[in-house]
Design an enzyme around this catalytic site. Structure first.
Site, PDB file in Angstrom:
ATOM      1  N   ASN A   1       0.768  -1.234  -0.066  1.00 27.21           N
ATOM      2  CA  ASN A   1      -0.045   0.090  -0.171  1.00 27.21           C
ATOM      3  C   ASN A   1       0.959   1.199   0.092  1.00 27.21           C
ATOM      4  O   ASN A   1       1.596   1.550   1.009  1.00 27.21           O
ATOM      5  CB  ASN A   1      -0.913   0.037   1.193  1.00 27.21           C
ATOM      6  CG  ASN A   1      -1.701   1.119   1.380  1.00 27.21           C
ATOM      7  OD1 ASN A   1      -1.780   1.974   0.448  1.00 27.21           O
ATOM      8  ND2 ASN A   1      -2.057   1.477   2.679  1.00 27.21           N
ATOM      9  N   TRP A   2       1.026   1.868  -1.067  1.00 27.18           N
ATOM     10  CA  TRP A   2       1.847   2.972  -1.290  1.00 27.18           C
ATOM     11  C   TRP A   2       1.296   4.195  -0.722  1.00 27.18           C
ATOM     12  O   TRP A   2       2.184   5.263  -0.563  1.00 27.18           O
ATOM     13  CB  TRP A   2       2.178   3.146  -2.561  1.00 27.18           C
ATOM     14  CG  TRP A   2       2.852   2.116  -3.544  1.00 27.18           C
ATOM     15  CD1 TRP A   2       3.371   0.816  -2.678  1.00 27.18           C
ATOM     16  CD2 TRP A   2       3.474   1.902  -4.608  1.00 27.18           C
ATOM     17  NE1 TRP A   2       4.111   0.160  -3.736  1.00 27.18           N
ATOM     18  CE2 TRP A   2       4.228   0.796  -4.725  1.00 27.18           C
ATOM     19  CE3 TRP A   2       3.580   3.172  -5.804  1.00 27.18           C
ATOM     20  CZ2 TRP A   2       5.020   0.279  -6.107  1.00 27.18           C
ATOM     21  CZ3 TRP A   2       4.242   2.596  -7.048  1.00 27.18           C
ATOM     22  CH2 TRP A   2       4.745   1.377  -7.217  1.00 27.18           C
TER      23      TRP A   2
ATOM     24  N   GLY B   1       2.773  -1.297   4.248  1.00 29.94           N
ATOM     25  CA  GLY B   1       2.876   0.045   4.007  1.00 29.94           C
ATOM     26  C   GLY B   1       4.241   0.863   3.751  1.00 29.94           C
ATOM     27  O   GLY B   1       4.712   0.449   2.585  1.00 29.94           O
ATOM     28  N   GLY B   2       4.948   1.368   4.819  1.00 30.14           N
ATOM     29  CA  GLY B   2       6.019   1.930   4.734  1.00 30.14           C
ATOM     30  C   GLY B   2       7.335   1.043   3.942  1.00 30.14           C
ATOM     31  O   GLY B   2       8.044   1.573   3.045  1.00 30.14           O
TER      32      GLY B   2
ATOM     33  N   GLU C   1      -7.055   4.433   7.969  1.00 29.32           N
ATOM     34  CA  GLU C   1      -6.673   5.659   7.820  1.00 29.32           C
ATOM     35  C   GLU C   1      -8.138   6.212   6.956  1.00 29.32           C
ATOM     36  O   GLU C   1      -8.670   7.553   7.245  1.00 29.32           O
ATOM     37  CB  GLU C   1      -5.680   6.028   6.958  1.00 29.32           C
ATOM     38  CG  GLU C   1      -4.239   5.844   7.467  1.00 29.32           C
ATOM     39  CD  GLU C   1      -3.086   5.217   6.879  1.00 29.32           C
ATOM     40  OE1 GLU C   1      -3.186   5.314   5.666  1.00 29.32           O
ATOM     41  OE2 GLU C   1      -2.111   4.838   7.437  1.00 29.32           O
TER      42      GLU C   1
ATOM     43  N   GLU D   1      -5.059  -5.540  10.324  1.00 32.85           N
ATOM     44  CA  GLU D   1      -4.150  -4.596  10.590  1.00 32.85           C
ATOM     45  C   GLU D   1      -4.560  -3.716  12.001  1.00 32.85           C
ATOM     46  O   GLU D   1      -5.506  -2.967  12.094  1.00 32.85           O
ATOM     47  CB  GLU D   1      -4.168  -3.380   9.631  1.00 32.85           C
ATOM     48  CG  GLU D   1      -3.765  -4.007   8.066  1.00 32.85           C
ATOM     49  CD  GLU D   1      -3.285  -2.941   7.162  1.00 32.85           C
ATOM     50  OE1 GLU D   1      -2.236  -3.311   6.692  1.00 32.85           O
ATOM     51  OE2 GLU D   1      -4.234  -1.762   7.255  1.00 32.85           O
TER      52      GLU D   1
ATOM     53  N   SER E   1       3.598  -2.540  10.358  1.00 33.27           N
ATOM     54  CA  SER E   1       5.034  -2.409  10.491  1.00 33.27           C
ATOM     55  C   SER E   1       5.538  -3.472  10.277  1.00 33.27           C
ATOM     56  O   SER E   1       6.575  -4.353  10.869  1.00 33.27           O
ATOM     57  CB  SER E   1       5.425  -2.019  11.920  1.00 33.27           C
ATOM     58  OG  SER E   1       5.060  -0.635  12.370  1.00 33.27           O
TER      59      SER E   1
HETATM   60  C1  PEP Z   1      -0.586  -0.001   6.116  1.00 33.75           C
HETATM   61  O1  PEP Z   1      -0.849   1.233   5.723  1.00 33.75           O
HETATM   62  O2  PEP Z   1      -1.622  -0.741   5.606  1.00 33.75           O
HETATM   63  C2  PEP Z   1       0.365  -0.610   6.974  1.00 33.75           C
HETATM   64  C3  PEP Z   1       0.329  -1.637   7.349  1.00 33.75           C
HETATM   65  O3  PEP Z   1       1.531   0.446   7.045  1.00 33.75           O
HETATM   66  P1  PEP Z   1       2.968   0.171   7.769  1.00 33.75           P
HETATM   67  O4  PEP Z   1       3.341  -1.221   7.093  1.00 33.75           O
HETATM   68  O5  PEP Z   1       3.808   1.240   7.277  1.00 33.75           O
HETATM   69  O6  PEP Z   1       2.628  -0.215   9.138  1.00 33.75           O
END
Ligand code: PEP
Length: 251
Positions: free
Chosen positions: A10-11, A235-236, A98, A168, A214
Site C-alpha cells: 500500500n503506497w 505500508g512503509g 486511515e 491491521e 510495520s
Molecule cells: C498499512 O498502511 O496498511 C500498513 C500496514 O502500514 P505500515 O506497514 O507502514 O505499518
C-alpha cells in the site's frame, strides 16, 4: 487447504508518476514471474495507468487504495469501480484504518464498497483492526468482529470466497510496533472462526487473511510461520524496492 501467500504493498499518498513507474519497474524485474506467491501493489490513483503499463505481462497485480460505491455521478473527487477496472486494477483496498479514522468511513459505507467492488469484478482487500484504546480495553475481538460482520453482511458464499481480509491493528500501522506473531495469530484464528460461523468451514479454510502493521524484512518470516497468517499488507516498507522484494521473498 493450501492458501497461496499474498504480499500486498500500500503506497498510500507517496510517489509521483515517474517515481511510481521506477518502483514498479524494479519490482517487476525481481518479482514479475514469481511462482507460489502472489504480489499486489496499490500506487496512488494518479499513477495507476502508467504503473499498469509497466506491469504488462508480469504476474504482479494492480490495486487501488479506495473507491466510491456508485457507478458514476456527482461525487466530486471520487473514483468509480469501473474506472479502476478500466486502468487495469484487479484489486482494491477497502476499509483501511486511515479511511475509517481520517475520513470517517463507517462500517455500513465500507460494506457498500465491498458489495460494489465484488459486483464490478474487483477483489476487495478488506482491512479490519482495533485501536490501542480498544485493545487495552480488551475489546479488540468485539471490534474486529463487528467490522467484519458489517462488511460481509449479505454476501453469498461465492462472494465471500473472493475476498481477502487484512487484519491491521491500528496501533501497529506506521508505528514500528508490530503485533507479535502470537497476537496476530490469535486474531487471525478468531477471524477464521467467524468466517466458519458466517459461511462454512471450506470457505473459512480458503479465504486469505493478511497481517498488516510495520511488516519489515526482519519480521515477515516469523509472522508467516503462523498457521492462519496468509500474507502481509505492507505500508512503509513497500516504498523501497529492496525491502519489499525481501519481504516477498521471505523464507
Ligand atoms: C498499512 O498502511 O496498511 C500498513 C500496514 O502500514 P505500515 O506497514 O507502514 O505499518
Amino acid at each position: 487447504m493450501s492458501r497461496i501467500p499474498m504480499i500486498a504493498g500500500n503506497w498510500k499518498m507517496h510517489k509521483t508518476v515517474a517515481e511510481a513507474v521506477r518502483l514498479a519497474a524494479a519490482l517487476r524485474g525481481a518479482l514479475g514471474n514469481l511462482a507460489g506467491r502472489e504480489v499486489m501493489i496499490a500506487p496512488p490513483c494518479t499513477a495507476l495507468s502508467e504503473v499498469a503499463r509497466e506491469l504488462t505481462g508480469s504476474s504482479i497485480h494492480l490495486g487501488a487504495q479506495n473507491m466510491y460505491p456508485e457507478d458514476s455521478g456527482a461525487f466530486t473527487g471520487e473514483i468509480a469501480p469501473a474506472m479502476l477496472r478500466s486502468v487495469g486494477c484487479s484489486h482494491v483496498i477497502l476499509g483501511h484504518s486511515e479511511r475509517r479514522q481520517i475520513f470517517n468511513e463507517s462500517d455500513d459505507f465500507i460494506a457498500r464498497k465491498v458489495a460494489k467492488a465484488l459486483a464490478t469484478d474487483l477483489t476487495p482487500v478488506l482491512c479490519v483492526g482495533e485501536t490501542l484504546p480498544e485493545r487495552e480495553a480488551e475489546t479488540a475481538v468485539e471490534v474486529v468482529s463487528r467490522q467484519l460482520r458489517a462488511a460481509l453482511k449479505g454476501l453469498t458464499k461465492s462472494e465471500a470466497l473472493r475476498i481477502i481480509i487484512a487484519y491491521e491493528p491500528v496501533w501497529a500501522i506506521g508505528t514500528g510496533r508490530t503485533a507479535t506473531p502470537d497476537i496476530a495469530q490469535e486474531m487471525h484464528a478468531t477471524i477464521r472462526r467467524l468466517l466458519q460461523d458466517l459461511f462454512s468451514d471450506p470457505i473459512a479454510a480458503q479465504v486469505r487473511i493478511l497481517y498488516g502493521g510495520s511488516v519489515k524484512p526482519e519480521n515477515i518470516s516469523a509472522l508467516m510461520a503462523e498457521t492462519d497468517i496468509d500474507g502481509a499488507l505492507v505500508g512503509g516498507a513497500s516504498l523501497k524496492a529492496e525491502d519489499f522484494i525481501q519481504i516477498v521473498e521471505y523464507t
